[in-house]
Enzyme design. Structure first.
Site, mmCIF file in Angstrom:
data_model
loop_
_atom_site.group_PDB
_atom_site.id
_atom_site.type_symbol
_atom_site.label_atom_id
_atom_site.label_comp_id
_atom_site.label_asym_id
_atom_site.label_seq_id
_atom_site.Cartn_x
_atom_site.Cartn_y
_atom_site.Cartn_z
ATOM 1 N N HIS A 153 1.595 6.804 -4.033
ATOM 2 C CA HIS A 153 1.342 5.370 -3.968
ATOM 3 C C HIS A 153 0.196 5.031 -3.018
ATOM 4 O O HIS A 153 -0.123 5.792 -2.097
ATOM 5 C CB HIS A 153 2.612 4.632 -3.567
ATOM 6 N N GLU A 177 -0.105 2.776 -0.658
ATOM 7 C CA GLU A 177 0.274 2.652 0.755
ATOM 8 C C GLU A 177 0.387 4.027 1.404
ATOM 9 O O GLU A 177 -0.076 4.239 2.521
ATOM 10 C CB GLU A 177 1.629 1.926 0.905
ATOM 11 N N CYS A 229 7.415 -0.342 -2.648
ATOM 12 C CA CYS A 229 8.705 0.211 -3.065
ATOM 13 C C CYS A 229 9.485 0.621 -1.814
ATOM 14 O O CYS A 229 8.947 0.647 -0.708
ATOM 15 C CB CYS A 229 8.494 1.408 -3.998
#
Length: 162
Positions: free
Chosen positions: A79, A81, A117
């Site tokens: 991801h 991030e 998430c």
């Protein structure tokens, strides 16, 4: 002439970073900023050296019609991030802000209503990042205080009777 706000300036940069995404489902871009300096950037894509979904021409989660927020272990991507955090020294992330933007890779339209998430939230917390700002549309955004993610621990939902 109207000057773009500082927050939207950084969100514009995160949106540009998302253009490097190799995900066929959602293109995310993230930047970490502290004291008005960009510490690192990240986008979602397969780990270095592995084939990405764009090269394979297939997204497993899309193929299996897996809803958003579920079965991330089937995703090839790291991801945005996580990639931004991996690229930054922790001492520079303490008290920093992470800016996040999501774009439809096919239409290039912004996806509003997204957030990190649960796994990325854990990484953000451990990195010492103070705020996450997520683009909703070209002018609007949502500000998340990471301290709230610690207090309202979503990993306990449905566990231990909570």
């Amino acid at each position: 002439m109207n000057r773009v706000s500082k927050i939207n300036y950084y969100l514009d940069i995160a949106e540009t970073v998302a253009e490097r995404s190799t995900c066929m489902r959602r293109a995310f871009g993230a930047i970490i900023v502290k004291n008005d300096s960009i510490i690192s950037t990240g986008y979602n894509g397969a780990p270095r050296g592995r084939k990405n979904c764009m090269d394979l021409g297939c997204c497993m989660r899309e193929k299996l019609q897996i809803p958003r927020g579920e079965r991330y272990e089937l995703c090839r991507a790291v991801h945005a991030e996580a990639n931004a955090i991996i690229a930054a020294p922790r001492d520079q992330m303490l008290g920093a802000t992470l800016y996040l933007c999501c774009v439809n890779p096919m239409t290039k339209e912004l996806y509003g209503g997204t957030c990190s998430c649960s796994m990325c939230k854990r990484l953000v917390i451990n990195a010492g990042i103070e705020q996450v700002i997520v683009r909703e549309d070209k002018e609007n955004y949502t500000v998340y205080d990471v301290a709230d993610w610690i207090i309202s621990d979503d990993s306990l939902t449905g566990v231990f009777g909570y």
